[in-house]
Design a protein around this motif. Structure first.
Motif, mmCIF file in Angstrom:
data_model
loop_
_atom_site.group_PDB
_atom_site.id
_atom_site.type_symbol
_atom_site.label_atom_id
_atom_site.label_comp_id
_atom_site.label_asym_id
_atom_site.label_seq_id
_atom_site.Cartn_x
_atom_site.Cartn_y
_atom_site.Cartn_z
ATOM 1 N N SER A 1 7.832 -0.860 -6.920
ATOM 2 C CA SER A 1 7.363 -1.758 -5.859
ATOM 3 C C SER A 1 8.398 -2.836 -5.546
ATOM 4 O O SER A 1 8.492 -3.305 -4.410
ATOM 5 N N LYS A 2 9.204 -3.203 -6.521
ATOM 6 C CA LYS A 2 10.244 -4.212 -6.314
ATOM 7 C C LYS A 2 11.442 -3.643 -5.557
ATOM 8 O O LYS A 2 12.319 -4.385 -5.122
ATOM 9 N N MET A 3 11.489 -2.313 -5.428
ATOM 10 C CA MET A 3 12.613 -1.663 -4.747
ATOM 11 C C MET A 3 12.252 -1.250 -3.324
ATOM 12 O O MET A 3 13.082 -0.702 -2.608
ATOM 13 N N THR A 4 10.994 -1.447 -2.929
ATOM 14 C CA THR A 4 10.599 -1.121 -1.552
ATOM 15 C C THR A 4 10.776 -2.350 -0.670
ATOM 16 O O THR A 4 10.872 -3.475 -1.156
ATOM 17 N N TYR A 5 10.826 -2.118 0.630
ATOM 18 C CA TYR A 5 10.931 -3.246 1.568
ATOM 19 C C TYR A 5 9.977 -3.016 2.729
ATOM 20 O O TYR A 5 10.145 -2.051 3.474
ATOM 21 N N PRO A 6 8.956 -3.867 2.884
ATOM 22 C CA PRO A 6 8.699 -5.010 2.004
ATOM 23 C C PRO A 6 8.206 -4.572 0.630
ATOM 24 O O PRO A 6 7.699 -3.467 0.477
ATOM 25 N N SER A 7 8.362 -5.464 -0.364
ATOM 26 C CA SER A 7 7.908 -5.176 -1.720
ATOM 27 C C SER A 7 6.410 -4.881 -1.691
ATOM 28 O O SER A 7 5.622 -5.680 -1.204
ATOM 29 N N SER A 8 6.036 -3.695 -2.194
ATOM 30 C CA SER A 8 4.654 -3.270 -2.020
ATOM 31 C C SER A 8 4.229 -2.283 -3.103
ATOM 32 O O SER A 8 4.833 -1.213 -3.255
ATOM 33 N N ALA B 1 4.762 1.902 -3.439
ATOM 34 C CA ALA B 1 5.163 2.532 -4.697
ATOM 35 C C ALA B 1 4.132 3.551 -5.163
ATOM 36 O O ALA B 1 4.484 4.624 -5.672
ATOM 37 N N ALA B 2 2.844 3.242 -4.985
ATOM 38 C CA ALA B 2 1.791 4.182 -5.369
ATOM 39 C C ALA B 2 1.839 5.438 -4.500
ATOM 40 O O ALA B 2 1.610 6.555 -4.990
ATOM 41 N N LEU B 3 2.142 5.272 -3.219
ATOM 42 C CA LEU B 3 2.276 6.438 -2.336
ATOM 43 C C LEU B 3 3.480 7.285 -2.729
ATOM 44 O O LEU B 3 3.428 8.522 -2.677
ATOM 45 N N ILE B 4 4.569 6.636 -3.141
ATOM 46 C CA ILE B 4 5.741 7.380 -3.620
ATOM 47 C C ILE B 4 5.347 8.193 -4.858
ATOM 48 O O ILE B 4 5.692 9.377 -4.970
ATOM 49 N N ALA B 5 4.608 7.573 -5.775
ATOM 50 C CA ALA B 5 4.145 8.287 -6.971
ATOM 51 C C ALA B 5 3.270 9.475 -6.586
ATOM 52 O O ALA B 5 3.392 10.570 -7.160
ATOM 53 N N ALA B 6 2.395 9.278 -5.600
ATOM 54 C CA ALA B 6 1.496 10.351 -5.172
ATOM 55 C C ALA B 6 2.275 11.507 -4.553
ATOM 56 O O ALA B 6 1.968 12.685 -4.809
#
Length: 202
Positions: free
Chosen positions: A132-139, A143-148
């Motif tokens: 989440s700290k590497m997404t923009y905006p931080s979210s 990050a959860a969608l990336i994991a999914a």
């Protein structure tokens, strides 16, 4: 002498972890016992307790060892999509019967309430929070969608072995995966500036 004893203890701990990974990957969390893992390595069950503390902690360590979050944490956000997709697709699918994949433990354990809680905590701490700290905006949502997305693609390839995702030699699966992940990661301010500069040069 103390150093060789410490090395032997570390080696035995690694053997226990490897045995646990195999057990958790091939049977459910409930059906996996510390006694069986100890027998696989040839140690007393008390040795497993001393090395890992509990079945829950050993399970969490087995998840961390197979997913290896350190592979992609700390890299440049601009390289995140390519790194994640490479890690995801680098494993041959379908795999040999004796091979353990990163998704095997997850798939075997999803139906267990206790294991699902450990998976939940591991996913948050080892993936969603740092990503989440590497997404923009931080979210955390991004990050959860990336994991999914990663879990879904991995399950379809490695568990269901669906044909269109098995052949990755032409690079199209990776290219599309990178594009999808980049949408979720978002544009970093410097990425936007770099694109604007490229546009000015044309």
């Amino acid at each position: 002498m103390a150093r060789s004893t410490a090395r032997a203890a570390a080696a035995k701990r690694e053997q226990i972890l490897e045995a646990a990974i195999l057990r958790f990957a091939r049977q459910s969390y409930e059906d996996t016992s510390l006694r069986a893992i100890a027998a696989d390595v040839g140690v007393d069950v008390a040795h497993v307790h001393r090395s890992f503390g509990s079945k829950e902690l050993l399970f969490a360590e087995a998840i961390r060892a197979t997913t290896r979050p350190e592979r992609f944490l700390g890299i440049s956000p601009g390289l995140l999509a390519a790194t994640l997709s490479t890690e995801l697709l680098s494993h041959k699918a379908p795999r040999d019967d004796d091979e353990v994949g990163a998704f095997d433990i997850v798939m075997r354990s999803l139906s267990s309430r206790e294991a699902s809680r450990i998976l939940h905590d591991s996913a948050l701490a080892d993936f969603i929070e740092p990503i989440s700290k590497m997404t923009y905006p931080s979210s955390a949502r991004r990050a959860a969608l990336i994991a999914a997305v990663l879990l879904g693609i991995g399950a379809v390839r490695e568990v269901l072995t669906i044909e269109p995702l098995l052949d990755t030699e032409d690079g199209e699966v990776q290219q599309l995966t990178v594009q999808l992940l980049n949408v979720l990661i978002g544009d970093r301010p410097y990425d936007v500036a770099a694109r604007a500069a490229e546009g000015d040069d044309r």
